[in-house]
Design an enzyme around this catalytic site. Sequence first.
Site, PDB file in Angstrom:
ATOM      1  N   GLN A  71      76.119 -19.292  26.403  1.00  0.00           N
ATOM      2  CA  GLN A  71      75.463 -20.595  26.468  1.00  0.00           C
ATOM      3  C   GLN A  71      74.194 -20.490  25.629  1.00  0.00           C
ATOM      4  O   GLN A  71      73.212 -19.888  26.055  1.00  0.00           O
ATOM      5  CB  GLN A  71      75.163 -20.947  27.926  1.00  0.00           C
ATOM      6  CG  GLN A  71      76.431 -20.981  28.793  1.00  0.00           C
ATOM      7  CD  GLN A  71      77.326 -22.158  28.468  1.00  0.00           C
ATOM      8  OE1 GLN A  71      76.898 -23.308  28.559  1.00  0.00           O
ATOM      9  NE2 GLN A  71      78.567 -21.892  28.061  1.00  0.00           N
ATOM     10  N   GLY A 125      74.719 -30.753  34.415  1.00  0.00           N
ATOM     11  CA  GLY A 125      75.499 -29.756  33.689  1.00  0.00           C
ATOM     12  C   GLY A 125      74.999 -29.532  32.266  1.00  0.00           C
ATOM     13  O   GLY A 125      74.144 -30.266  31.759  1.00  0.00           O
ATOM     14  N   HIS A 126      75.593 -28.562  31.599  1.00  0.00           N
ATOM     15  CA  HIS A 126      75.150 -28.217  30.241  1.00  0.00           C
ATOM     16  C   HIS A 126      75.442 -29.343  29.251  1.00  0.00           C
ATOM     17  O   HIS A 126      76.436 -30.030  29.360  1.00  0.00           O
ATOM     18  CB  HIS A 126      75.754 -26.889  29.774  1.00  0.00           C
ATOM     19  CG  HIS A 126      77.240 -26.795  29.757  1.00  0.00           C
ATOM     20  ND1 HIS A 126      77.890 -25.666  29.357  1.00  0.00           N
ATOM     21  CD2 HIS A 126      78.209 -27.666  30.095  1.00  0.00           C
ATOM     22  CE1 HIS A 126      79.180 -25.852  29.442  1.00  0.00           C
ATOM     23  NE2 HIS A 126      79.400 -27.048  29.881  1.00  0.00           N
ATOM     24  N   ASN A 127      74.537 -29.507  28.333  1.00  0.00           N
ATOM     25  CA  ASN A 127      74.661 -30.491  27.237  1.00  0.00           C
ATOM     26  C   ASN A 127      74.485 -31.937  27.705  1.00  0.00           C
ATOM     27  O   ASN A 127      74.635 -32.860  26.899  1.00  0.00           O
ATOM     28  CB  ASN A 127      76.012 -30.392  26.514  1.00  0.00           C
ATOM     29  CG  ASN A 127      76.347 -28.984  26.061  1.00  0.00           C
ATOM     30  OD1 ASN A 127      75.460 -28.144  25.958  1.00  0.00           O
ATOM     31  ND2 ASN A 127      77.601 -28.721  25.821  1.00  0.00           N
TER      32      ASN A 127
END
Lengths: 341, 341, 341
Positions: free
Chosen positions: C210, C251-253
């Site tokens: 990540q 969450g990511h992004n």
Amino acid sequence: MADPRFFAVAGPFGLGQLADLAEARLADGADPNAEFTDVAPLETAGPGNVSFLDNKRYVDAFRVSRAGACVVHPSVAPEAPAGMLLLLTDKPYRGYARIAQAFYPRLGRADSTIHPTATVDPKAVLGKQCRVEAGAVIGAGAEIGSGCRIGPNAVIGEGVVLGEDCVVGACASLSHCLVGSRVVIYPGVRIGQDGFGFAMDAAGHEKVPQLGRVIVHDDVEIGANTTIDRGSGPDTVIGAGCMIDNLVQIGHNVQLGRGCVVVAQAGIAGSTRLEDFVIVAAQAGVIGHVTIGRGARLAAQCGVMRNVAPGENVGGSPAMPLRQFMRQVATLARLAKRTEV
Amino acid sequence: MADPRFFAVAGPFGLGQLADLAEARLADGADPNAEFTDVAPLETAGPGNVSFLDNKRYVDAFRVSRAGACVVHPSVAPEAPAGMLLLLTDKPYRGYARIAQAFYPRLGRADSTIHPTATVDPKAVLGKQCRVEAGAVIGAGAEIGSGCRIGPNAVIGEGVVLGEDCVVGACASLSHCLVGSRVVIYPGVRIGQDGFGFAMDAAGHEKVPQLGRVIVHDDVEIGANTTIDRGSGPDTVIGAGCMIDNLVQIGHNVQLGRGCVVVAQAGIAGSTRLEDFVIVAAQAGVIGHVTIGRGARLAAQCGVMRNVAPGENVGGSPAMPLRQFMRQVATLARLAKRTEV
Amino acid sequence: MADPRFFAVAGPFGLGQLADLAEARLADGADPNAEFTDVAPLETAGPGNVSFLDNKRYVDAFRVSRAGACVVHPSVAPEAPAGMLLLLTDKPYRGYARIAQAFYPRLGRADSTIHPTATVDPKAVLGKQCRVEAGAVIGAGAEIGSGCRIGPNAVIGEGVVLGEDCVVGACASLSHCLVGSRVVIYPGVRIGQDGFGFAMDAAGHEKVPQLGRVIVHDDVEIGANTTIDRGSGPDTVIGAGCMIDNLVQIGHNVQLGRGCVVVAQAGIAGSTRLEDFVIVAAQAGVIGHVTIGRGARLAAQCGVMRNVAPGENVGGSPAMPLRQFMRQVATLARLAKRTEV
């Protein structure tokens, strides 16, 4: 490229070498000796970067990407922009994962360091090359395997056992647990506290001593602020290779098989058993004392009140076979529309 | 037997003595002088162990258990294997709780100890026999009652008051709160931070100062990583004997009566009031500014948007009487099936 | 009045001055020179206090309140008890917020203090007037702007950047993030850990590095025990002025626009984008890779599986336009009732 304040990039790597790592084959005309310096998303990648396409939503970005190379499924190869070198595989996301791991390898072991503000009980045992960060606390009788990293202000309780090369994040706390090797515990995780066990009584709920442990097998990841209670007598068990996301609740005596995936904010109530490779999507809940069969998939926000057969997909609350749920959703939509007129 | 790395067992105890603790009667032929050394689950118990049967799902395990004695409801006594001594009671789980508490008593008070790495403000006041673990921080003006145990890296904010014999888990943080006696606060709990109060405005949301406190009455348990915000002006109140599970959200100004049970990942929005002995099942949510009557039960994943009458059982989202919800579930299943043909 | 153990009150203030702050006008006969010493809820306010009425549920309390002055909407002015001085505004909650902020201003900057038990890496850079509390840890290369307060046992990871006048709560942990000014991070927040990214594979899930960051813009609040994962390559972005409640998962992004409100226990899955001023109610969930248009409102417990248009209100799981959802709820109720007979 990744922010150098936070990441150090390895490489460069030749395209052939990357294809080997990705278990991909090079498309016609792709030079195996071409060198690449980094990975990057389709939108921002340049000629020296390797990117990937896995989700069809992003085909448009793929068509115009300036990435020098890209890991893709053979079926989308014809959409590639001119000059892009392709690594073809049926599993492009997995292939990209391997390549990105090469550019950004996990931190290796370093010399042992125990920060002067850390507290390590004299009766704790640490393996070689462990790193204990500032403010971390390790209790009496704990056994920490070689290569473990214990984050700042993390707490490892008395008697806890960690295998080798585990990572415990900042401010996480562990008690009453035995943990395998290569387990990654994210910041704020709580493992091993009392399960929610008491006999309800109007004269005062009667606490039931929680006498089990949490057993975490190898290669598990446990997301930030997730809670895993210890067993009440039996143990709570997390099988090898499970991936658990953030803010998940795992109740006492729960057993997860190998390779289960539990997405954020899902909860598994006490004494329920998941066989291998079950997927529990976000915000789903499973009642206590049931069995979820191997490879079953529980949809987001579903509420499972019964056993689920191996391979079954369920959705809805209460949960039912997913196709039945979708049909009910459609039926209700149609009926409501009719009454609207 | 419980892992001696984590648990120390008391005993042995005579069967008559255990029956007294459990408020159970001995079945015919059970020798009150028979001695037992531990408790254990049905599956793993041996001749020296006391077990219990509370959930009918486990009758099969009961029938073949090797437990020397077992706490059971009289109705299942005929299923007992030959030679098992029975303690009969209408509340077998409660009875077992009492027996297990005897074998595994709560940690008693010990001599006062403040770990050298703990920070106790000179203006904090600690009672007798308090234990402050490594890295814990206690702020100015805090008052900690006798017999409290403050876990590693826990933070007790300025002015916070704890009664006697409280336990604060690792990495928990308390501010702006007054806590009674024998309260157990699990690792990672957050008590007393600002409630989610602001006036929404496109020109910038306007924060409303949160001027109340959190009042936690006696004998409450608060699960790992649960969050309880302080009041906005009135207080947030947790009644005596409440049992709160992990990852629960309690909003500002919420009032819980006595003996409420709030299961994992449930949330109660601001200014809502629960009367005594309400049960909120896992992942349920209650909107703000409503009242849930005494003894009401809110089913798992339900979404309560209105007042609930005393004793009412509700389910569904939006929540309705549970029987009505079950009927709707059945109706929709039937209608969808019909259209399938 | 607020508990002086926890709060210090400013003032007194004249009514005219308070009206200016609230952008309210004084009702006829309200003396602008009348002095007030505090704010208080309607039920407990006395003659020296300013209160407010915003929610019609509390009109009865307003009618009998002893508050000396009250911020209200002009439409309810006729219900005021005799003698109460009124500050009239279309936005009474916002007006009250401003007045309460005057009586209870945010802590100002003080002299720099680094508690002796805190660990500040020699390669970290701190601005003027920073306060670093007991047990806090600040890593190498971190840059902390002037006026920041880092709470007890909080952890600021290597390379993290904070702007000016940020507050980081007790036991929070930040890594891989760049944070603006005047950001308030509550206790137990987790920012910047790995997103939940891996390629699922029966031979072992393959972790995807990540490589992004979390970017938090100015004037954001992030509630207790909330988790915000860093991006996988792109960044995770929280827009200016967002208000995020407790136990939220980002969450990511994920990208949040300006002024979004995300209520407790909601979750936003990876790569989803919220435009400005979106409201996500409690326990709602949004699937990954979708866009929620400006000003959309997602009802409590809804499950959003698709893009949502600007200004759209949705509810249900799977989510649909809110009116459609309400109609479906009514339709099903009617159908189930019919079959009951």
